[in-house]
Design a protein around this motif. Structure first.
Motif, PDB file in Angstrom:
ATOM      1  N   VAL A  96      18.323  10.982  39.089  1.00 15.22           N
ATOM      2  CA  VAL A  96      19.205  12.057  39.538  1.00 15.22           C
ATOM      3  C   VAL A  96      20.088  11.547  40.672  1.00 15.22           C
ATOM      4  CG1 VAL A  96      19.308  14.393  40.477  1.00 15.22           C
ATOM      5  CG2 VAL A  96      17.425  13.753  38.941  1.00 15.22           C
ATOM      6  N   ASP A  97      21.390  11.671  40.490  1.00 15.62           N
ATOM      7  CA  ASP A  97      22.345  11.256  41.519  1.00 15.62           C
ATOM      8  C   ASP A  97      23.685  11.898  41.192  1.00 15.62           C
ATOM      9  OD1 ASP A  97      24.051   9.678  43.315  1.00 15.62           O
ATOM     10  OD2 ASP A  97      22.441   8.195  43.335  1.00 15.62           O
ATOM     11  N   THR A  98      24.467  12.188  42.208  1.00 16.21           N
ATOM     12  CA  THR A  98      25.829  12.677  41.964  1.00 16.21           C
ATOM     13  C   THR A  98      26.773  11.518  41.684  1.00 16.21           C
ATOM     14  OG1 THR A  98      26.423  12.565  44.315  1.00 16.21           O
ATOM     15  CG2 THR A  98      25.536  14.670  43.483  1.00 16.21           C
ATOM     16  N   TRP A  99      26.390  10.334  42.105  1.00 13.03           N
ATOM     17  CA  TRP A  99      27.242   9.145  42.063  1.00 13.03           C
ATOM     18  C   TRP A  99      28.600   9.450  42.708  1.00 13.03           C
ATOM     19  CZ3 TRP A  99      23.608   9.612  38.086  1.00 13.03           C
ATOM     20  CH2 TRP A  99      22.702   8.548  37.996  1.00 13.03           C
ATOM     21  N   LEU A 119      15.551   3.442  26.710  1.00 12.53           N
ATOM     22  CA  LEU A 119      15.552   4.832  26.264  1.00 12.53           C
ATOM     23  C   LEU A 119      14.648   5.709  27.125  1.00 12.53           C
ATOM     24  CD1 LEU A 119      15.441   4.261  22.405  1.00 12.53           C
ATOM     25  CD2 LEU A 119      17.436   4.697  23.858  1.00 12.53           C
ATOM     26  N   SER A 120      13.769   5.090  27.895  1.00  9.73           N
ATOM     27  CA  SER A 120      12.868   5.842  28.767  1.00  9.73           C
ATOM     28  C   SER A 120      13.587   6.393  30.007  1.00  9.73           C
ATOM     29  CB  SER A 120      11.700   4.961  29.210  1.00  9.73           C
ATOM     30  OG  SER A 120      12.169   3.839  29.940  1.00  9.73           O
ATOM     31  N   VAL A 121      14.804   5.921  30.273  1.00  6.95           N
ATOM     32  CA  VAL A 121      15.537   6.349  31.464  1.00  6.95           C
ATOM     33  C   VAL A 121      16.521   7.460  31.094  1.00  6.95           C
ATOM     34  CG1 VAL A 121      17.021   5.649  33.372  1.00  6.95           C
ATOM     35  CG2 VAL A 121      15.315   4.044  32.473  1.00  6.95           C
ATOM     36  N   LEU A 122      16.336   8.605  31.724  1.00  2.00           N
ATOM     37  CA  LEU A 122      17.200   9.766  31.505  1.00  2.00           C
ATOM     38  C   LEU A 122      18.057   9.974  32.749  1.00  2.00           C
ATOM     39  CD1 LEU A 122      14.364  12.100  30.200  1.00  2.00           C
ATOM     40  CD2 LEU A 122      15.892  10.664  28.836  1.00  2.00           C
ATOM     41  N   SER A 123      19.363  10.103  32.571  1.00  2.00           N
ATOM     42  CA  SER A 123      20.281  10.234  33.708  1.00  2.00           C
ATOM     43  C   SER A 123      20.765  11.660  33.862  1.00  2.00           C
ATOM     44  CB  SER A 123      21.502   9.336  33.503  1.00  2.00           C
ATOM     45  OG  SER A 123      21.111   8.004  33.342  1.00  2.00           O
ATOM     46  N   PHE A 124      20.772  12.130  35.115  1.00  2.00           N
ATOM     47  CA  PHE A 124      21.259  13.467  35.443  1.00  2.00           C
ATOM     48  C   PHE A 124      22.259  13.331  36.580  1.00  2.00           C
ATOM     49  CE2 PHE A 124      17.044  13.763  33.694  1.00  2.00           C
ATOM     50  CZ  PHE A 124      17.149  14.789  32.763  1.00  2.00           C
ATOM     51  N   ARG A 125      23.533  13.536  36.260  1.00  2.00           N
ATOM     52  CA  ARG A 125      24.593  13.399  37.268  1.00  2.00           C
ATOM     53  C   ARG A 125      24.826  14.770  37.903  1.00  2.00           C
ATOM     54  NH1 ARG A 125      30.184   9.888  36.639  1.00  2.00           N
ATOM     55  NH2 ARG A 125      30.470   9.668  38.885  1.00  2.00           N
ATOM     56  N   ARG A 126      24.017  15.047  38.933  1.00  2.00           N
ATOM     57  CA  ARG A 126      24.071  16.338  39.611  1.00  2.00           C
ATOM     58  C   ARG A 126      23.376  16.222  40.958  1.00  2.00           C
ATOM     59  NH1 ARG A 126      20.167  19.864  35.664  1.00  2.00           N
ATOM     60  NH2 ARG A 126      20.635  21.499  37.151  1.00  2.00           N
ATOM     61  N   THR A 127      23.386  17.283  41.731  1.00  2.00           N
ATOM     62  CA  THR A 127      22.709  17.259  43.024  1.00  2.00           C
ATOM     63  C   THR A 127      21.201  17.306  42.813  1.00  2.00           C
ATOM     64  OG1 THR A 127      22.659  19.657  43.331  1.00  2.00           O
ATOM     65  CG2 THR A 127      24.637  18.477  44.122  1.00  2.00           C
ATOM     66  N   THR A 128      20.487  16.791  43.781  1.00  3.19           N
ATOM     67  CA  THR A 128      19.031  16.813  43.700  1.00  3.19           C
ATOM     68  C   THR A 128      18.511  18.248  43.723  1.00  3.19           C
ATOM     69  OG1 THR A 128      18.850  16.512  46.104  1.00  3.19           O
ATOM     70  CG2 THR A 128      18.778  14.534  44.737  1.00  3.19           C
ATOM     71  N   THR A 129      19.124  19.093  44.534  1.00  3.68           N
ATOM     72  CA  THR A 129      18.670  20.486  44.622  1.00  3.68           C
ATOM     73  C   THR A 129      18.796  21.191  43.278  1.00  3.68           C
ATOM     74  OG1 THR A 129      19.290  20.579  46.957  1.00  3.68           O
ATOM     75  CG2 THR A 129      18.987  22.678  45.833  1.00  3.68           C
ATOM     76  N   SER A 130      19.941  21.062  42.624  1.00  4.99           N
ATOM     77  CA  SER A 130      20.117  21.747  41.332  1.00  4.99           C
ATOM     78  C   SER A 130      19.155  21.191  40.287  1.00  4.99           C
ATOM     79  CB  SER A 130      21.562  21.677  40.852  1.00  4.99           C
ATOM     80  OG  SER A 130      21.916  20.366  40.482  1.00  4.99           O
ATOM     81  N   TYR A 131      18.927  19.877  40.310  1.00  6.67           N
ATOM     82  CA  TYR A 131      17.974  19.303  39.360  1.00  6.67           C
ATOM     83  C   TYR A 131      16.560  19.822  39.623  1.00  6.67           C
ATOM     84  CZ  TYR A 131      14.857  16.355  36.815  1.00  6.67           C
ATOM     85  OH  TYR A 131      13.850  15.945  35.983  1.00  6.67           O
ATOM     86  N   LEU A 132      16.114  19.757  40.873  1.00  9.51           N
ATOM     87  CA  LEU A 132      14.741  20.145  41.210  1.00  9.51           C
ATOM     88  C   LEU A 132      14.473  21.615  40.900  1.00  9.51           C
ATOM     89  CD1 LEU A 132      14.399  18.112  44.504  1.00  9.51           C
ATOM     90  CD2 LEU A 132      13.072  17.747  42.401  1.00  9.51           C
TER      91      LEU A 132
END
Length: 190
Positions: A59-62, A91-104
């Motif tokens: 999880v990162d906004t980059w 394939l085991s790595v899933l990327s989420f381009r967002r804030t940590t708060t919204s992800y959590l």
């Protein structure tokens, strides 16, 4: 542009000590908050998350941190592209381009064996990321918080994670075992 490998400089020794014993186990579920160029992601995929059905949620906004001068000159689209190139065959790595708060907040159904907090480096964000992560950790799981000894160039204590880390540890006294406090804080949930 060449970017620093902060994982190798600061974190790899702790990762080897506390995570290599998990190498090859099936069904591990890891979460990394703050990813940068993916050096930790690549290391985890190659060395620990090698068992069947293992996952790493990145999880990162980059977009970088607004209060860190070292990041002002960085091209975060380039940083993101470097990350994607590093992890493309895992394939085991899933990327989420967002804030940590919204992800959590959205991940309340998940349970993790390991969570690495290394996102926005302020006292408040470290505290918030740890608090939101804590219920997502399984009993016996590890929480690692980076930048424990990092001092912001402006010298203002709340601009660095340490105060927030201590607030979190105080709030949860008795709920964890301390594994290490060095450049990072590593604890195991009871």
């Amino acid at each position: 542009m060449t970017y620093p490998n902060w994982f190798k400089q600061i974190a790899q020794e702790n990762f080897e000590r506390y995570l290599l014993p998990l190498a090859g186990k099936p069904d591990l579920n890891f979460l990394q908050l703050g990813v940068f160029t993916g050096d930790a992601s690549l290391w985890l995929a190659q060395n620990v998350l090698t068992g069947a059905h293992c996952k790493l949620h990145d999880v990162d906004t980059w977009q970088g941190a607004y209060n860190e001068p070292v990041q002002e000159e960085m091209d975060f689209d380039d940083v993101y592209n470097i990350y994607k190139e590093k992890i493309k065959s895992y394939l085991s790595v899933l990327s989420f381009r967002r804030t940590t708060t919204s992800y959590l907040i959205s991940a309340q159904h998940e349970r993790f064996d390991f969570i690495y907090v290394d996102a926005h480096h302020t006292s408040a964000s470290a505290l918030l990321d740890c608090e939101l992560s804590w219920p997502l950790l399984k009993s016996g799981a590890i929480l690692a918080i980076d930048d424990y000894e990092w001092v912001h160039p402006d010298g203002v204590k709340i601009h660095a994670p340490k105060l927030g880390i201590h607030m979190f540890l105080d709030r949860h006294a008795g709920e964890y075992e301390v594994l290490a406090i060095n450049n990072q804080c590593w604890i195991k949930k009871k």
